[in-house]
Design a protein around this motif. Sequence first.
Motif, PDB file in Angstrom:
ATOM      1  N   ALA A   1       6.968  -8.966 -11.023  1.00  0.00           N
ATOM      2  CA  ALA A   1       5.855  -7.825 -11.141  1.00  0.00           C
ATOM      3  C   ALA A   1       5.069  -7.546 -12.449  1.00  0.00           C
ATOM      4  CB  ALA A   1       6.380  -6.482 -10.664  1.00  0.00           C
TER       5      ALA A   1
ATOM      6  N   LYS B   1       7.494   3.290 -15.730  1.00  0.00           N
ATOM      7  CA  LYS B   1       6.869   2.875 -14.095  1.00  0.00           C
ATOM      8  C   LYS B   1       5.651   3.534 -13.953  1.00  0.00           C
ATOM      9  CE  LYS B   1       8.110   2.948  -9.347  1.00  0.00           C
ATOM     10  NZ  LYS B   1       9.301   3.203  -8.337  1.00  0.00           N
TER      11      LYS B   1
ATOM     12  N   ILE C   1       1.800   1.748 -14.012  1.00  0.00           N
ATOM     13  CA  ILE C   1       1.073   1.873 -12.770  1.00  0.00           C
ATOM     14  C   ILE C   1      -0.507   2.413 -13.056  1.00  0.00           C
ATOM     15  CG2 ILE C   1       0.961   2.779 -10.436  1.00  0.00           C
ATOM     16  CD1 ILE C   1       3.938   2.130 -10.241  1.00  0.00           C
TER      17      ILE C   1
ATOM     18  N   ILE D   1      -2.983  -5.659  -7.853  1.00  0.00           N
ATOM     19  CA  ILE D   1      -2.725  -4.862  -6.808  1.00  0.00           C
ATOM     20  C   ILE D   1      -1.065  -5.311  -6.290  1.00  0.00           C
ATOM     21  CG2 ILE D   1      -2.839  -4.531  -4.092  1.00  0.00           C
ATOM     22  CD1 ILE D   1      -5.786  -4.851  -4.729  1.00  0.00           C
ATOM     23  N   LEU D   2      -0.898  -6.828  -6.571  1.00  0.00           N
ATOM     24  CA  LEU D   2       0.536  -7.159  -6.397  1.00  0.00           C
ATOM     25  C   LEU D   2       1.447  -6.670  -7.257  1.00  0.00           C
ATOM     26  CD1 LEU D   2      -0.336 -10.890  -5.540  1.00  0.00           C
ATOM     27  CD2 LEU D   2       0.789  -9.115  -3.840  1.00  0.00           C
TER      28      LEU D   2
ATOM     29  N   ILE E   1       1.306  -3.794  -8.824  1.00  0.00           N
ATOM     30  CA  ILE E   1       1.588  -2.292  -8.762  1.00  0.00           C
ATOM     31  C   ILE E   1       2.761  -2.349  -7.217  1.00  0.00           C
ATOM     32  CG2 ILE E   1       0.531  -0.263  -7.452  1.00  0.00           C
ATOM     33  CD1 ILE E   1      -1.721  -1.057  -9.088  1.00  0.00           C
ATOM     34  N   ILE E   2       2.526  -3.153  -6.314  1.00  0.00           N
ATOM     35  CA  ILE E   2       3.388  -3.194  -5.255  1.00  0.00           C
ATOM     36  C   ILE E   2       5.012  -3.498  -5.559  1.00  0.00           C
ATOM     37  CG2 ILE E   2       3.908  -4.335  -2.969  1.00  0.00           C
ATOM     38  CD1 ILE E   2       0.974  -4.595  -2.385  1.00  0.00           C
ATOM     39  N   GLY E   3       5.138  -4.453  -6.533  1.00  0.00           N
ATOM     40  CA  GLY E   3       6.444  -4.887  -7.150  1.00  0.00           C
ATOM     41  C   GLY E   3       7.185  -3.717  -7.816  1.00  0.00           C
TER      42      GLY E   3
ATOM     43  N   ILE F   1       6.521  -0.362  -7.628  1.00  0.00           N
ATOM     44  CA  ILE F   1       6.710   0.813  -6.800  1.00  0.00           C
ATOM     45  C   ILE F   1       8.095   0.357  -5.923  1.00  0.00           C
ATOM     46  CG2 ILE F   1       5.990   2.155  -4.665  1.00  0.00           C
ATOM     47  CD1 ILE F   1       3.157   1.549  -5.778  1.00  0.00           C
ATOM     48  N   LEU F   2       8.235  -0.795  -5.472  1.00  0.00           N
ATOM     49  CA  LEU F   2       9.123  -1.202  -4.609  1.00  0.00           C
ATOM     50  C   LEU F   2      10.883  -1.579  -5.129  1.00  0.00           C
ATOM     51  CD1 LEU F   2       7.496  -3.655  -2.144  1.00  0.00           C
ATOM     52  CD2 LEU F   2       8.252  -1.213  -1.726  1.00  0.00           C
ATOM     53  N   TYR F   3      10.669  -2.068  -6.441  1.00  0.00           N
ATOM     54  CA  TYR F   3      11.853  -2.685  -7.133  1.00  0.00           C
ATOM     55  C   TYR F   3      12.224  -1.957  -8.607  1.00  0.00           C
ATOM     56  CZ  TYR F   3      10.863  -6.215  -3.443  1.00  0.00           C
ATOM     57  OH  TYR F   3      10.760  -6.687  -2.513  1.00  0.00           O
TER      58      TYR F   3
END
Length: 502
Positions: free
Chosen positions: A27, A87, A91, A187-188, A190-192, A194-196
């Motif tokens: 990410a 984090k 973001i 966008i990818l 941000i997703i990474g 948030i999840l990890y």
Amino acid sequence: MVTAEREREAIGQAKGKRTRRPFVLAAIMLAMFMAAVEATIVSTAMPAIAADLGGFSLYSWVFSSYLLMNAVTVLIYGKLSDLFGRKPILIFGIIVFLIGSILCGMSTSIEMLIFFRFIQGFGAGAVMPIASTIVGDMYTKEERAKIQGYLSSVWGISAILGPAIGGLLVQYVSWRFVFWVNIPLGILAIIGLILYLHEGIEKKKHSIDYAGAGLLFVSVSSLMYVLVEGGVRYEWTSKPILLLISISAIAFTLFIIQEKRAVDPMMPFDIWKERSILIANSTSLTTGVMLIGISSFLPAFVQGVMERPPIVAGFTLTTMSIGWPIAAMIAGRLLLKIGFRTTSIIGGVALILGSIIFMTLSPEDGPLWAACGSFMIGVGMGFSTTSFIVSIQSTVPWQKRGVATASNMFMRTLGSTIGAALLGGILNSRIQEHLKENGVNQEFSLDSTTLLLNEERRNQLSESMRTLLQDGLTSALQTVYIAVAVFAVISFLLILLLPKKE
């Protein structure tokens, strides 16, 4: 000082969740790739943007506005990441960057583009320093040297893809898409995150140094305006210029006073007492000037003087970002064997060699020789910046690592900000001088240089007028590259001052 293992446990645990290092690294690399691609694509597309929107006299402001906000915010983002965690700040920065990118692609005038670049730069200030800081948190000193090499490879990939994609978009679609291609990447990322990425941050009341950020903004922006417009729009001894110089000096003095008394200063001066940090940051300032001098104006030389298409201009910049990650990966291995100082000296020598090539560059040399100079500058940056980041992160504890890493990024960005303004001012005043010397300053203005950046308009010029404008641009850019060479020598001398024992 907490141990490296305990630091990594602190950032790896939050509400029973553990950080997944490989996914977080992916990410981070996506976020860095987004920022890196933006730099290479915009530099490649700028001649086409200037030809479409006009306003060559504001050419350097497209870079300066982005860099100014980047420079002013990078320190406060670094401090906020130490207070509230990496984090949420990263973001936030990515989201603002993406909003700025969308708006930049919708610009209908050069002034509008400059304003939207301010927004883009406001978000970009969070991306590079916090991404590097997260790596510093997750990995040990030995691992860091190798991982920094991986992060630098992002620049190599973006360097190959960025100018190529930028050149193709400019030539076959529209320059507007150069600002939009990084939206899915952001966008990818941000997703990474948030999840990890999971952090265990101690919650307590914090004070934020807004006054310090405001004073720094006033100081740097005033100085930048002086450097861009001094000798072009205003005489150096005119009242507006002298007033702005005074404002810049007073604001900077107040900034220093504010930082010394602030509870949580944006720039804690105690970290500068470490000699390695002081020298690394000072050198980053001078290499920042060099970096913007090459990346901003080389495409204009290749397209306007050598009369090559945007793809070829992009190629000459690509080699810089290929040299950078190759050198960074080698530096990551050398650091543990020969030390920070010797590795940095190798970088300093490469910077001087690259600047000599640019200083002697002529239209007859062709884009391949320009690409060689660009490659050498990249090698110099790869060796020096990798050494600086690993050195700084190994010197300070977790609580100061964010702002310490940001301080180095800040100095390089500040160097680029001042460099874009200073070298842009040199370019503009030298072209004006050339037009005056040839007695065509009534017929042609500074903005007439944009005629050279568009093949159709360039071909409509008479042979004598085209030669005259190209000679002016060549002479101006050679003066810029002499200035770049001076900063290369200063960078090398500063590197020699790094402590021998580490």
